[in-house]
Write an enzyme that holds these catalytic residues in place. Structure first.
Site, short mmCIF file in Angstrom:
data_model
loop_
_atom_site.label_atom_id
_atom_site.label_comp_id
_atom_site.label_asym_id
_atom_site.label_seq_id
_atom_site.Cartn_x
_atom_site.Cartn_y
_atom_site.Cartn_z
CE1 TYR A 36 50.29 41.42 39.11
CE2 TYR A 36 49.39 41.93 36.94
CZ TYR A 36 49.99 41.04 37.81
OH TYR A 36 50.27 39.76 37.37
CB CYS A 40 58.53 37.39 39.50
SG CYS A 40 57.95 37.34 37.79
CG LEU A 81 46.09 49.02 24.90
CD1 LEU A 81 47.29 48.38 24.21
CD2 LEU A 81 45.12 49.56 23.86
CB SER A 82 43.08 45.98 30.50
OG SER A 82 42.20 45.21 31.30
CD GLN A 110 44.56 46.77 33.95
OE1 GLN A 110 44.92 47.46 32.99
NE2 GLN A 110 45.43 46.21 34.77
CG ASP A 126 49.30 56.04 35.19
OD1 ASP A 126 50.41 55.63 34.81
OD2 ASP A 126 48.60 55.45 36.04
#
Length: 439
Positions: free
Chosen positions: A171, A404, A233-234, A237, A208
């Site tokens: 992502y 974006c 922090l997810s 994930q 990482d």
């Protein structure tokens, strides 16, 4: 005045207003009003693109609060919509030849006269759905707030992100060897380029920062033989990444941790931070740089991959951060707590922390292409996306990805990869040229 007469007056005023705007915009687009009538937005509007306005309240509320946030909220609940093309198509028309279309020169009094019928129209403002409930800027953040910011975005749904990301679930900006490459190939290119820039070697300890769904650490371990550790922090994930490690049989090489970067301990030969720098907050950059350097071995390399903005004058840096309307919308609906640095300041902070900068490479157009492909992929799976997260959130993400893509095309957003070594007093662990990167 009867209701019918008032409605006809609003339609007439709307048509006159659009005709006035068309003299400056001159787009290949048409506006479809709530009665089904169409008004061209340019002298030769023959294309299929339409802007659909659902009711007169859209014009009323936009008049009362003329901000991008108002327009985004109307788009979220379908009071403004688009047909015959995407938001990216619309943005490109507004950015013809690399220059934004301007509305300077319009007669303000004439415009005001055409808006009179809408002054008392019910605005019916959009519900505050899908926005972050808290400090969207994050200037007063504590370390404990970081997980709330990250969870708001990344813990939405792994299945939702899988609709538009590649199989590796990467992502961040892809790297295209040519502009016709598909997103999956370009993302593998990116993972490999990061590894090559860091000159990863078997047995090295690789960290990482913000490891996402595990794409980079797994690629590095599998193809370069490193001992890789990823932090995030997810929770969503983390669960995906740990399952991926088991599926690939990399348990002996790859580990993950749910932890904030400020609490990481240990020493690593190589460190990558890809798409995480934007989330730390401008006030925390010195702390971040010192932390990265403290985790790096004496002959180590650190790669920082981050979106950036144009530089500000030195005096402007001392003023409180003021977000432009599009930045406020992005912070509210997509990335609360995020802030963009400029590359000059990033490099300066690296040097102040003791790093020696070795290489800076701009990837702006690579991210423009990445966001365009993501947006197209998500639109192609609209029904599945709505089933997973609801239509409001789906539309938020379409607006975000399209915005974006245009921002990177226009150059209002940039992206740089910056490679640095730990100390200018030592010979950097790099070959004399970059030819090994492009083998």
């Amino acid at each position: 005045m009867t209701e019918s007469a008032a409605s006809e007056r609003q339609i007439g005023a709307a048509r006159a207003l659009i005709t006035e705007l068309a003299t400056k915009l001159d787009l290949d687009a048409t506006v479809r009003l709530w009665d089904g009538s169409r008004v061209a937005l340019g002298r030769n509007a023959t294309g299929p693109f339409e802007i659909v306005i659902a009711d007169p309240g859209v014009i009323a509320s936009t008049l009362r609060s003329p901000s991008l946030d108002t327009i985004v909220r109307h788009y979220i609940d379908k009071r403004i919509d688009f047909a015959g093309g995407s938001l990216i198509d619309f943005g490109r028309q507004l950015n013809r030849g690399g220059r934004s279309v301007k509305l300077r020169g319009l007669d303000a009094l004439r415009i005001a006269g055409k808006l009179t019928p809408f002054l008392f129209a019910p605005g019916a403002p959009s519900a505050e759905q899908g926005g972050f409930d808290g400090d969207i800027v994050g200037n007063r953040r504590k370390v404990a707030d970081n997980q709330d910011y990250i969870s708001f975005h990344y813990d939405l749904s792994n299945d939702f992100y899988a609709l538009f990301l590649c199989d590796e679930m990467v992502y961040t900006c892809a790297y295209f060897h040519d502009w016709e490459q598909d997103i999956a190939t370009a993302q593998v290119n990116k993972l490999d380029m990061v590894c090559r820039k860091l000159r990863l070697k078997p047995g090295e300890r690789f960290l990482d920062i913000g490891s996402g769904w595990g794409g980079l650490v797994c690629h590095a371990a599998k193809n370069y033989g490193v001992k890789a550790h990823g932090i995030t922090l997810s929770k969503e994930q983390l669960a995906f990444a740990e399952e991926k490690v088991r599926r690939l049989g990399l348990e002996g090489q790859v580990t993950f941790e749910l932890i904030d970067y400020v609490n990481v301990t240990g020493t690593f030969d190589k460190i990558a931070s890809v798409g995480m720098y934007e989330a730390i907050g401008l006030n925390n950059i010195p702390t971040y740089m010192r932390k990265m350097r403290s985790l790096l071995s004496e002959d180590g390399l650190f790669l920082n991959h981050a979106i950036s903005r144009r530089a500000k004058r030195a005096r402007a840096r001392l003023l409180p951060e003021r977000l432009r309307p599009e930045q406020q919308a992005l912070a509210k609906y997509i990335f609360p707590g995020g802030a963009l640095d400029d590359i000059g300041h990033t490099v300066a902070e690296m040097e102040l922390a003791g790093f020696e900068v070795q290489d800076v490479e701009g990837w702006r157009m690579h991210y423009a292409r990445t966001c365009t492909l993501w947006c197209e992929r998500l639109m192609a799976r609209k029904d599945e996306a709505i089933a997973l997260v609801g239509e409001a959130k789906y539309r938020i993400y379409i607006a975000y990805l399209a915005g974006c893509a245009i921002a990177f095309e226009r150059g209002t957003a940039r992206l740089f990869q910056t490679l640095c070594s730990k100390s200018p007093k030592r010979r950097p662990p790099l070959p004399p040229t970059r030819k090994d990167l492009y083998r």
